[in-house]
Scaffold this active site. Sequence first.
Site, PDB file in Angstrom:
ATOM      1  N   CYS A  20       0.830  -1.220   0.000  1.00 60.14           N
ATOM      2  CA  CYS A  20       0.000   0.000   0.000  1.00 60.14           C
ATOM      3  C   CYS A  20       0.861   1.266   0.000  1.00 60.14           C
ATOM      4  O   CYS A  20       1.616   1.512   0.951  1.00 60.14           O
ATOM      5  CB  CYS A  20      -0.900  -0.009   1.234  1.00 60.14           C
ATOM      6  N   LYS A  47      -9.522  -9.381   7.764  1.00 60.38           N
ATOM      7  CA  LYS A  47      -9.216  -8.358   8.765  1.00 60.38           C
ATOM      8  C   LYS A  47      -9.572  -8.849  10.172  1.00 60.38           C
ATOM      9  O   LYS A  47     -10.685  -9.341  10.394  1.00 60.38           O
ATOM     10  CB  LYS A  47      -9.991  -7.072   8.453  1.00 60.38           C
ATOM     11  N   VAL A  60      -6.468   0.949   5.610  1.00 60.45           N
ATOM     12  CA  VAL A  60      -5.146   1.293   6.139  1.00 60.45           C
ATOM     13  C   VAL A  60      -4.586   2.457   5.321  1.00 60.45           C
ATOM     14  O   VAL A  60      -4.997   2.665   4.185  1.00 60.45           O
ATOM     15  CB  VAL A  60      -4.186   0.077   6.056  1.00 60.45           C
ATOM     16  N   SER A  73      -3.996   8.770   5.355  1.00 62.59           N
ATOM     17  CA  SER A  73      -2.582   9.178   5.331  1.00 62.59           C
ATOM     18  C   SER A  73      -2.419  10.696   5.326  1.00 62.59           C
ATOM     19  O   SER A  73      -1.489  11.219   5.943  1.00 62.59           O
ATOM     20  CB  SER A  73      -1.851   8.548   4.141  1.00 62.59           C
ATOM     21  N   TRP A 204      -1.413  -5.516  -7.358  1.00 67.43           N
ATOM     22  CA  TRP A 204      -2.107  -4.913  -8.496  1.00 67.43           C
ATOM     23  C   TRP A 204      -2.775  -5.939  -9.410  1.00 67.43           C
ATOM     24  O   TRP A 204      -3.636  -5.584 -10.224  1.00 67.43           O
ATOM     25  CB  TRP A 204      -1.140  -4.070  -9.329  1.00 67.43           C
ATOM     26  N   LYS A 207      -6.441  -5.993 -10.294  1.00 68.41           N
ATOM     27  CA  LYS A 207      -7.011  -4.735 -10.782  1.00 68.41           C
ATOM     28  C   LYS A 207      -6.693  -4.469 -12.259  1.00 68.41           C
ATOM     29  O   LYS A 207      -7.210  -3.538 -12.857  1.00 68.41           O
ATOM     30  CB  LYS A 207      -6.520  -3.562  -9.937  1.00 68.41           C
TER      31      LYS A 207
END
Length: 210
Positions: A20, A47, A60, A73, A204, A207
Site C-alpha cells: 500500500c 481483517k 489502512v 494518510s 495490483w 485490478k
Amino acid sequence: MALEVCVKAAVGAPDVLGDCPFSQRVLLTLEEKRLPYKMHLINLSDKPKWFLDINPQGKVPVLKIDGKWVPDSDVIVSLLEKKYPEPSLKTPPKFASVGSKIMSTFVAFLTTKDSSDGPLLHELQALEDHLKSHDGPFIAGERVSAVDLSLAPILYHLQVALGHFKSWSVPGSLTHVHNYMHALFSLHSFEKTKAEKKYVIAGWASKVHY
C-alpha cells in the site's frame, strides 16, 4: 511510548509488509522524523476483529497517537508534522501539489484496457519541468519533504507495476525524473519501508484488465 501503526500486509504473505503506497507514505514519515513505532500488519482479505473494532471502515493506514486511532494518510502526516515539528518535513505551499495527478493517471493507464499513456506522460513531463527549473534533488530543494514522501511510493509502484504488466517504463528523455526516482529510492527510509517487487505485482494483479 512508541506510536502504533496499522499497515497492509502482503497479498498471500500476511506476515510480510505489503504494497500500500499510503501505508508506506506514513512509514516514511515516521522514519524521516526518527519516531519509534510499532507496526501491525493487517491482512486486508481477512481483517482481524480488533482492527475493525478500532477502525470500522477497515482501511489502512491507521495510526494510534495520544491514545486515539486516526485513519487517512493525509490526516496522519499532517498530525505528525504538528505534533513532531522537528525535523520539519513541511513542503512549501507553492510546491505541495507537484506531481499530484501522477497517481490517478498511472492507475488509469495500468487498470484500463486499451488505455493510452498520454495523460501519465503529460504529468511526468510536468514533474520533469519542475525538477529541471528548481534546485534538487528533491521537489523543494536539498531536503526531502512531505511531497517527496507521498510521491516516492507512487513512483515505485508505477515503475514496478507498469514494467511488469505493460512492459512500460519512464522515457529516458525524462532525465530529471529518473534522477529524482533514484534519489528517492536510495533513501534509507525508503529501503526500509518498501514492499518487495513481487508483492507490488501481486497487489495490483486483480485490478489489471488486459
